[in-house]
Design a protein around this motif. Structure first.
Motif, PDB file in Angstrom:
ATOM      1  N   SER A  44       0.867  -1.176   0.000  1.00  0.00           N
ATOM      2  CA  SER A  44       0.000   0.000   0.000  1.00  0.00           C
ATOM      3  C   SER A  44       0.903   1.225   0.000  1.00  0.00           C
ATOM      4  O   SER A  44       1.953   1.205  -0.629  1.00  0.00           O
ATOM      5  N   SER A  45       0.566   2.268   0.681  1.00  0.00           N
ATOM      6  CA  SER A  45       1.330   3.512   0.607  1.00  0.00           C
ATOM      7  C   SER A  45       2.774   3.351   1.071  1.00  0.00           C
ATOM      8  O   SER A  45       3.050   2.774   2.122  1.00  0.00           O
ATOM      9  N   LYS A  46       3.704   3.885   0.285  1.00  0.00           N
ATOM     10  CA  LYS A  46       5.110   3.866   0.699  1.00  0.00           C
ATOM     11  C   LYS A  46       5.389   4.948   1.743  1.00  0.00           C
ATOM     12  O   LYS A  46       6.359   4.851   2.492  1.00  0.00           O
ATOM     13  N   ASN A  47       4.550   5.958   1.785  1.00  0.00           N
ATOM     14  CA  ASN A  47       4.749   7.008   2.780  1.00  0.00           C
ATOM     15  C   ASN A  47       4.254   6.597   4.160  1.00  0.00           C
ATOM     16  O   ASN A  47       4.881   6.916   5.167  1.00  0.00           O
ATOM     17  N   TYR A  48       3.150   5.882   4.205  1.00  0.00           N
ATOM     18  CA  TYR A  48       2.498   5.604   5.486  1.00  0.00           C
ATOM     19  C   TYR A  48       2.569   4.145   5.949  1.00  0.00           C
ATOM     20  O   TYR A  48       2.403   3.881   7.141  1.00  0.00           O
ATOM     21  N   SER A  49       2.746   3.218   5.047  1.00  0.00           N
ATOM     22  CA  SER A  49       2.593   1.801   5.414  1.00  0.00           C
ATOM     23  C   SER A  49       3.889   1.185   5.932  1.00  0.00           C
ATOM     24  O   SER A  49       4.778   0.820   5.167  1.00  0.00           O
ATOM     25  N   LYS A 240       8.193   9.998  -1.173  1.00  0.00           N
ATOM     26  CA  LYS A 240       8.037  11.448  -1.300  1.00  0.00           C
ATOM     27  C   LYS A 240       7.397  11.864  -2.621  1.00  0.00           C
ATOM     28  O   LYS A 240       6.907  12.988  -2.752  1.00  0.00           O
ATOM     29  N   LEU A 241       7.380  10.929  -3.583  1.00  0.00           N
ATOM     30  CA  LEU A 241       6.741  11.214  -4.872  1.00  0.00           C
ATOM     31  C   LEU A 241       5.272  10.807  -4.900  1.00  0.00           C
ATOM     32  O   LEU A 241       4.579  11.087  -5.872  1.00  0.00           O
ATOM     33  N   GLU A 242       4.820  10.139  -3.844  1.00  0.00           N
ATOM     34  CA  GLU A 242       3.420   9.711  -3.814  1.00  0.00           C
ATOM     35  C   GLU A 242       2.493  10.920  -3.805  1.00  0.00           C
ATOM     36  O   GLU A 242       2.653  11.825  -2.980  1.00  0.00           O
ATOM     37  N   PRO A 243       1.502  10.923  -4.688  1.00  0.00           N
ATOM     38  CA  PRO A 243       0.595  12.076  -4.739  1.00  0.00           C
ATOM     39  C   PRO A 243      -0.477  12.049  -3.664  1.00  0.00           C
ATOM     40  O   PRO A 243      -1.063  13.068  -3.330  1.00  0.00           O
ATOM     41  N   ASP A 244      -0.745  10.866  -3.117  1.00  0.00           N
ATOM     42  CA  ASP A 244      -1.856  10.723  -2.185  1.00  0.00           C
ATOM     43  C   ASP A 244      -1.435  11.016  -0.753  1.00  0.00           C
ATOM     44  O   ASP A 244      -0.430  10.513  -0.271  1.00  0.00           O
ATOM     45  N   ASP A 245      -2.224  11.837  -0.074  1.00  0.00           N
ATOM     46  CA  ASP A 245      -2.024  12.094   1.345  1.00  0.00           C
ATOM     47  C   ASP A 245      -3.266  11.631   2.099  1.00  0.00           C
ATOM     48  O   ASP A 245      -4.395  11.766   1.615  1.00  0.00           O
ATOM     49  N   ILE A 246      -3.043  11.074   3.266  1.00  0.00           N
ATOM     50  CA  ILE A 246      -4.156  10.631   4.095  1.00  0.00           C
ATOM     51  C   ILE A 246      -4.281  11.583   5.266  1.00  0.00           C
ATOM     52  O   ILE A 246      -3.414  11.637   6.150  1.00  0.00           O
TER      53      ILE A 246
END
Length: 253
Positions: A44-49, A240-246
């Protein structure tokens, strides 16, 4: 001239013998391609997972060729996992050679079976038991830390006040790291070889840096060691390139 006939025949023979040489190369390329496609890792998300990061690092450490299959954070099950609401965390999920493995600890055990020379676990029996124990503790514990300091590689919160309920979790992790580094000599938890335990605790290192958690010198150095790994640099750059923010996982102070 009579001598010309043998020359032609040798040339023809040379050409005949040269053709099969291309076949093994083609077969090897085909086999390599098939082997590469035989594994996939659902993330799933590389920023949050944090769980995705753990599974991904283990596969990288093992030297497994795999395809990343990204699940959108808009997916209901993915959001439950990221927001710690899922009764059973099924991301990441490794599919390889007919096997399907969706728990990070199980993924580590599986990779250790198929890649025994990768060094995911220590060779020494006692050290290996220690590694399994601290990895299992990370896999099933530290709920307060997860809830109060969610992984967020894009975020930086200097001077963050740690919720009192999370401090015992932080203290226990510091104890684990300090003991392992002193016992096995670092720079990784079980010596010079990074492995399963480092993959399990890598997301914690990012949390400590994101939320400016105060640590002792050995633990600060360990966080720096984790973040300096090429695999971590690759993961962080992609995050850091992920466009999605939760929104629920973005704190504002």
């Amino acid at each position: 001239m009579p001598v010309a006939t043998p020359s032609k025949s040798k040339a023809a023979a040379g050409k005949t013998l040269a053709k099969p040489a291309a076949k093994p190369a083609a077969k090897a390329a085909k086999a390599a391609k098939a082997a590469k496609a035989s594994a996939s890792l659902t993330l799933s998300s590389k920023n949050y997972s944090s769980w995705s990061l753990r599974g991904w690092l283990m596969a990288k450490f093992a030297g497994l060729d795999f395809e990343e299959v990204m699940v959108s954070p808009d997916d209901a099950d993915a959001r439950k996992e990221l927001l710690l609401l899922a009764p059973s965390i099924r991301v990441p999920c490794l599919t390889h050679d007919g096997a399907k493995v969706w728990n990070t600890l199980a993924i580590a055990q599986y990779l250790n079976e198929i890649k025994p020379n990768a060094g995911l676990m220590p060779e020494d029996r006692i050290a290996r038991a220690h590694c399994r124990s601290v990895s299992g503790e990370m896999n099933s514990g530290f709920a307060n830390l997860r809830a109060s300091l969610p992984m967020n590689l894009k975020g930086k919160f200097p001077g963050h006040k740690v919720w009192a309920g999370a401090q015992p979790d932080i203290d226990r992790i510091v104890e684990i790291w300090t003991e392992c580094l002193a016992t096995y000599g670092g720079p990784y938890l079980f010596g010079k070889q990074r492995g399963m335990a480092d993959a399990m605790f890598a997301p914690v290192a990012t949390r400590f840096l994101t939320y400016d958690v105060k640590l002792n010198k050995p633990c600060i150095q360990y966080c720096q060691t984790i973040m300096a790994m090429p695999e971590m640099k690759e993961w962080v750059a992609a995050a850091k390139l992920e466009p999605d923010d939760i929104e629920e996982l973005d704190m504002d102070f």
